[in-house]
Design an enzyme around this catalytic site. Structure first.
Site, PDB file in Angstrom:
ATOM      1  N   GLU A 133      89.038  42.155  43.724  1.00  0.00           N
ATOM      2  CA  GLU A 133      90.141  41.264  43.339  1.00  0.00           C
ATOM      3  C   GLU A 133      90.627  41.678  41.952  1.00  0.00           C
ATOM      4  O   GLU A 133      91.782  41.548  41.610  1.00  0.00           O
ATOM      5  CB  GLU A 133      89.617  39.814  43.318  1.00  0.00           C
ATOM      6  CG  GLU A 133      90.668  38.745  43.272  1.00  0.00           C
ATOM      7  CD  GLU A 133      90.039  37.342  43.208  1.00  0.00           C
ATOM      8  OE1 GLU A 133      88.802  37.221  43.193  1.00  0.00           O
ATOM      9  OE2 GLU A 133      90.819  36.379  43.153  1.00  0.00           O
TER      10      GLU A 133
ATOM     11  N   ARG B  27      74.425  38.049  41.784  1.00  0.00           N
ATOM     12  CA  ARG B  27      73.937  36.760  42.270  1.00  0.00           C
ATOM     13  C   ARG B  27      73.386  36.869  43.687  1.00  0.00           C
ATOM     14  O   ARG B  27      72.517  36.098  44.094  1.00  0.00           O
ATOM     15  CB  ARG B  27      75.022  35.687  42.154  1.00  0.00           C
ATOM     16  CG  ARG B  27      75.189  35.155  40.732  1.00  0.00           C
ATOM     17  CD  ARG B  27      76.440  34.301  40.591  1.00  0.00           C
ATOM     18  NE  ARG B  27      77.631  35.078  40.813  1.00  0.00           N
ATOM     19  CZ  ARG B  27      78.257  35.774  39.859  1.00  0.00           C
ATOM     20  NH1 ARG B  27      77.825  35.739  38.630  1.00  0.00           N
ATOM     21  NH2 ARG B  27      79.326  36.500  40.142  1.00  0.00           N
TER      22      ARG B  27
HETATM   23  P1  AMP Z   1      85.600  40.780  46.824  1.00  0.00           P
HETATM   24  O1  AMP Z   1      85.141  42.197  46.961  1.00  0.00           O
HETATM   25  O2  AMP Z   1      87.005  40.692  46.296  1.00  0.00           O
HETATM   26  O3  AMP Z   1      85.387  39.981  48.075  1.00  0.00           O
HETATM   27  O4  AMP Z   1      84.736  40.123  45.668  1.00  0.00           O
HETATM   28  C1  AMP Z   1      83.474  39.613  45.905  1.00  0.00           C
HETATM   29  C2  AMP Z   1      82.525  39.919  44.790  1.00  0.00           C
HETATM   30  O5  AMP Z   1      83.119  39.753  43.502  1.00  0.00           O
HETATM   31  C3  AMP Z   1      81.369  38.957  44.825  1.00  0.00           C
HETATM   32  O6  AMP Z   1      80.187  39.703  44.566  1.00  0.00           O
HETATM   33  C4  AMP Z   1      81.645  37.938  43.736  1.00  0.00           C
HETATM   34  O7  AMP Z   1      80.501  37.745  42.957  1.00  0.00           O
HETATM   35  C5  AMP Z   1      82.750  38.536  42.905  1.00  0.00           C
HETATM   36  N1  AMP Z   1      83.978  37.725  42.856  1.00  0.00           N
HETATM   37  C6  AMP Z   1      85.221  38.125  43.214  1.00  0.00           C
HETATM   38  N2  AMP Z   1      86.132  37.179  42.996  1.00  0.00           N
HETATM   39  C7  AMP Z   1      85.461  36.127  42.487  1.00  0.00           C
HETATM   40  C8  AMP Z   1      85.850  34.820  42.067  1.00  0.00           C
HETATM   41  N3  AMP Z   1      87.124  34.403  42.115  1.00  0.00           N
HETATM   42  N4  AMP Z   1      84.882  34.003  41.628  1.00  0.00           N
HETATM   43  C9  AMP Z   1      83.592  34.406  41.585  1.00  0.00           C
HETATM   44  N5  AMP Z   1      83.166  35.617  41.947  1.00  0.00           N
HETATM   45  C10 AMP Z   1      84.086  36.479  42.403  1.00  0.00           C
END
Ligand code: AMP
Length: 175
Positions: A99, A62
């Protein structure tokens, strides 16, 4: 961020429980991007944060859509930071923890000179911060300056902002 920007994001974000893993509350911003006003409001607000960039980098997937829109708004180019295995060699590569699970991000190691460029990173959601930290590390390894990253939505309970320090991040909505 102004109430109207937050209201637009809130009203169009789709909540998806237990995706892609049990216990994850997935924030699907697809409807924000698919809405004419949603895309305009979010693009303008992100572009304000990214002002002064001479290149915008959007994170798979996105972030590509948002990054392209913001770059066009600012009159600069866009760089796609892609998931592992999609780009032809040579690449700079960084594996990190999400995550949910692990992932790899890559940028070209040839063909684009990033040395000394002011690159602003754009993504949809900041969760644990691994993705932004990896993107920042990739760009720094290529000699770019990353004054700030900008996201639409920050999930503040997951500590992402601390994890990406000293990389600065601005978010349009924090929950
Ligand atoms: P992070 O590396 O954990 O900060 O995750 C961020 C990336 O994972 C972004 O590119 C988001 O598109 C996706 N992402 C992680 N957790 C979520 C969530 N709860 N809802 C939507 N997208 C998420």
């Amino acid at each position: 961020m102004s109430d109207s920007v937050v209201d637009v994001i809130k009203s169009l974000t789709r909540e998806v429980p237990d995706f892609p893993e049990p216990g994850i509350q997935f924030k699907d911003l697809t409807p924000v991007l698919a809405d004419r006003n949603g895309l305009a409001v979010v693009t303008d607000a992100l572009a304000e944060i990214a002002a002064g960039a001479d290149l915008v980098a959007g994170i798979d997937a996105r972030g590509f859509l948002l990054g392209g829109a913001v770059a066009h708004r600012l009159g600069v180019g866009v760089l796609a930071i892609r998931k592992g295995g999609k780009l032809p060699p040579p690449v700079h590569s960084q594996t990190y923890t999400l995550e949910y699970g692990t992932a790899t991000l890559e940028i070209p190691a040839d063909g684009i000179d990033l040395a000394g460029r002011r690159v602003v990173i754009i993504d949809d959601v900041l969760a644990t911060g691994g993705t932004l930290a990896a993107a920042g590390a990739l760009l720094a390894a290529s000699g770019a300056e990353v004054p700030i990253a900008a996201v639409v939505l920050e999930l503040s309970g997951l500590g992402g902002r601390d994890k990406i320090s000293p990389l600065q991040v601005a978010s349009l909505q924090t929950i």
